[in-house]
Scaffold this motif. Structure first.
Motif, PDB file in Angstrom:
ATOM      1  N   GLU A 166     -22.901   4.002   9.572  1.00  0.00           N
ATOM      2  CA  GLU A 166     -22.947   4.306   8.141  1.00  0.00           C
ATOM      3  C   GLU A 166     -23.414   5.754   7.986  1.00  0.00           C
ATOM      4  N   ALA A 167     -22.604   6.574   7.306  1.00  0.00           N
ATOM      5  CA  ALA A 167     -22.939   7.988   7.131  1.00  0.00           C
ATOM      6  C   ALA A 167     -24.147   8.166   6.210  1.00  0.00           C
ATOM      7  N   LEU A 168     -24.259   7.313   5.210  1.00  0.00           N
ATOM      8  CA  LEU A 168     -25.370   7.432   4.263  1.00  0.00           C
ATOM      9  C   LEU A 168     -26.676   6.963   4.902  1.00  0.00           C
ATOM     10  N   PRO A 169     -27.807   7.358   4.322  1.00  0.00           N
ATOM     11  CA  PRO A 169     -29.085   6.931   4.905  1.00  0.00           C
ATOM     12  C   PRO A 169     -29.393   5.447   4.693  1.00  0.00           C
ATOM     13  N   THR A 170     -28.644   4.773   3.819  1.00  0.00           N
ATOM     14  CA  THR A 170     -28.893   3.343   3.606  1.00  0.00           C
ATOM     15  C   THR A 170     -27.591   2.542   3.732  1.00  0.00           C
ATOM     16  N   THR A 190     -27.556   3.678  10.437  1.00  0.00           N
ATOM     17  CA  THR A 190     -27.431   4.465   9.212  1.00  0.00           C
ATOM     18  C   THR A 190     -27.652   5.934   9.558  1.00  0.00           C
ATOM     19  N   GLY A 191     -27.098   6.822   8.743  1.00  0.00           N
ATOM     20  CA  GLY A 191     -27.215   8.258   9.016  1.00  0.00           C
ATOM     21  C   GLY A 191     -26.495   8.675  10.284  1.00  0.00           C
ATOM     22  N   HIS A 192     -25.433   7.948  10.637  1.00  0.00           N
ATOM     23  CA  HIS A 192     -24.664   8.266  11.843  1.00  0.00           C
ATOM     24  C   HIS A 192     -23.180   8.354  11.496  1.00  0.00           C
ATOM     25  N   THR A 193     -22.469   9.133  12.284  1.00  0.00           N
ATOM     26  CA  THR A 193     -21.028   9.165  12.107  1.00  0.00           C
ATOM     27  C   THR A 193     -20.333   9.216  13.463  1.00  0.00           C
ATOM     28  N   ILE A 194     -19.018   9.023  13.444  1.00  0.00           N
ATOM     29  CA  ILE A 194     -18.248   9.100  14.681  1.00  0.00           C
ATOM     30  C   ILE A 194     -17.702  10.516  14.828  1.00  0.00           C
ATOM     31  N   ASP A 212     -27.481  14.598   8.959  1.00  0.00           N
ATOM     32  CA  ASP A 212     -28.564  14.688   7.977  1.00  0.00           C
ATOM     33  C   ASP A 212     -28.057  14.256   6.594  1.00  0.00           C
ATOM     34  N   GLU A 213     -28.904  14.404   5.576  1.00  0.00           N
ATOM     35  CA  GLU A 213     -28.517  13.886   4.258  1.00  0.00           C
ATOM     36  C   GLU A 213     -27.416  14.702   3.606  1.00  0.00           C
ATOM     37  N   LYS A 214     -27.138  15.884   4.189  1.00  0.00           N
ATOM     38  CA  LYS A 214     -25.999  16.669   3.685  1.00  0.00           C
ATOM     39  C   LYS A 214     -24.779  16.435   4.576  1.00  0.00           C
ATOM     40  N   PHE A 215     -24.809  15.369   5.348  1.00  0.00           N
ATOM     41  CA  PHE A 215     -23.717  14.981   6.249  1.00  0.00           C
ATOM     42  C   PHE A 215     -23.456  16.024   7.337  1.00  0.00           C
ATOM     43  N   GLN A 216     -24.467  16.845   7.658  1.00  0.00           N
ATOM     44  CA  GLN A 216     -24.308  17.823   8.738  1.00  0.00           C
ATOM     45  C   GLN A 216     -24.794  17.195  10.037  1.00  0.00           C
ATOM     46  N   ARG A 217     -24.047  17.503  11.095  1.00  0.00           N
ATOM     47  CA  ARG A 217     -24.335  16.958  12.411  1.00  0.00           C
ATOM     48  C   ARG A 217     -25.679  17.471  12.936  1.00  0.00           C
TER      49      ARG A 217
END
Lengths: 348, 110
Positions: A166-170, A190-194, A212-217
């Motif tokens: 889940e990209a979002l923190p929740t 949460t807070g992870h992406t592929i 991070d919360e701005k979707f930066q790696r």
């Protein structure tokens, strides 16, 4: 060959079925066209039964269902083309209700086109309709309700779910679903992406990282997960090509899934002959699609035959129920989207 | 136990669902004999047999499987009984079908 109908309904999912039923029950001649071999849209691949009594009344007078047939175009305001498996036919209509549903979103990452990377709907079709597992180890991307529910269905089918990203923190979906899956030992990141899928001819591994919360790696947080299937449950976009062919004004509303035809509470688009219902009017769920379909069916009937007491009653009941369903914190996004839609209409 | 030959992807027992299957039929994939169930999508039968790559893209020759499985995205196009660009995720399997991986653009032979 050419056909004539009073109301053409494009799409036989929950919205289209409901619209067609209501319009036919009120007395209109309805042609319901769907390109699948069976009606029911995406509900046929759910693991629970959805339709109550209304679907069983489908053999109603005045309603002609055509399966394996697609509405492929509109030519002017009163004519469309349908394509059966054998031939192309013209259909003349007075009103059209377009309930084309939605298409699955993809996600940008390296090798996102590798075989084994499937949309969430595809995984459900394969597994719940045809009884075939999509893989042995599945990585789920997206923790909305679709991602959570399909993860559970995968486990029921004997598949290992190696994790949910889940990209979002929740977590996006309902906690009741998430808890059920966590209890079964599936990690939710949460807070992870592929970042990347690996493999030559099919998926063998995925690289994941923290964001991070701005979707930066976040550097140095990458790790690999072994999997032979990646399921993308990252939302849907309304299927809108037909509206664009009949000059319906389109508006971009992220809360409704992107570009949707501008429409009012009667589900009427900016082209007064064309109505919309279901996911094509904004991504939501089956119950609201059914209610939107009932409104569209009743209003399309009235726009040909004039005001009708029974139609008004159907609309009032459905609008009431919709308001109830969209109340509360869970309906917040949809309410924002619907409000924006009304503002757009006011500006027209 | 899961078997390694691909057929293990078929679900034999499910806690809440039962699957209506057609009769068993034979078909070929790139000349190889395979079995599937009549009426299921060609792409599903191939997936159950462990075949995920359905075509190679025209420009970069990349392997592609299906993606949407409802006939929307065109990712699953193959050559079936000599016809190119067949959407195998929605085309029902029949006895004796000749299914081939599509390389590049499907070319209609005169």
């Amino acid at each position: 060959m050419s056909r004539k109908t009073e109301i053409l309904v494009a799409g036989g999912g929950p919205a289209g079925l409901s619209a067609a039923l209501v319009a036919a029950q009120l007395g209109a001649k309805v042609l319901l066209v769907d390109d699948n071999p069976v009606l029911g849209g995406q509900l046929i691949k759910q693991t629970h039964r959805f339709f109550g009594s209304s679907a069983r009344e489908a053999g109603i007078r005045g309603l002609i269902p055509l399966v394996n047939t697609a509405v492929v175009g509109f030519y002017g305001d009163t004519q469309s083309g349908i394509l059966t498996r054998e031939s192309f036919e013209e259909v003349k209509f007075e009103r059209a209700i377009v309930c084309t549903g939605a298409t699955e979103n993809s996600l940008n990452f390296e090798n996102n086109d590798l075989p084994g990377i499937y949309g969430a709907g595809a995984v459900q079709t394969l597994m719940n309709l045809h009884g075939i597992r999509p893989g042995k180890k599945v990585l789920m991307v997206g923790s909305g309700n679709i991602g959570l529910i399909i993860s559970y269905q995968l486990i029921q089918a004997g598949v290992q779910v190696v994790g949910i990203l889940e990209a979002l923190p929740t977590i996006g979906g309902y906690l009741v679903h998430a808890s059920k899956i966590r209890r079964l030992g599936v990690p939710i990141f949460t807070g992870h992406t592929i970042l990347q899928a690996h493999g030559t001819n099919y998926v063998e591994k995925a690289t994941i990282c923290k964001i991070d919360e701005k979707f930066q790696r976040i550097p140095n947080t990458e790790f690999d997960v072994e999997c032979d299937c990646i399921c993308l449950a990252v939302g849907l976009s309304p299927q809108i090509e037909l509206f664009q062919q009949v000059n319906c004004k389109m508006v971009f509303i992220p809360e409704l899934g992107g570009l949707v035809p501008l429409h009012d509470g009667n589900m009427q688009t900016s082209n007064p002959r064309v109505f919309v219902a279901g996911d094509a009017s904004g991504i939501e769920e089956a119950t609201t699609a059914i209610l939107g379909g009932r409104i569209a069916g009743a209003r399309a009937y009235e726009s040909i035959f004039g005001k009708n007491e029974k139609a008004a009653e159907i609309v009032a009941d459905a609008q009431d129920e919709l308001k109830h369903l969209r109340a509360g914190i869970l309906g917040e996004r949809i309410r924002w989207g619907r409000d924006r839609l009304l503002k757009e209409i006011a500006e027209c | 136990m899961l078997r390694r030959d691909g057929m293990d992807l078929r679900i034999d027992e499910h806690p809440i669902l039962s699957f209506k299957k057609g009769r068993k039929v034979n078909f070929t994939f790139d000349g190889k004999k395979l079995e599937g169930y009549e009426g299921e999508p060609i792409a599903a039968a191939l997936h159950a047999a462990g075949i995920k790559t359905l075509r190679y893209t025209p420009q970069k020759n990349r392997a592609r499987g299906f993606f949407c499985a409802i006939g929307r995205c065109s990712s699953c196009m193959m050559k079936v009984n000599g016809d190119v660009n067949v959407m195998t995720c929605i085309t029902p399997l029949k006895e004796g079908m000749i299914v081939e991986r599509q390389k590049g653009h499907g070319v209609i032979e005169p």
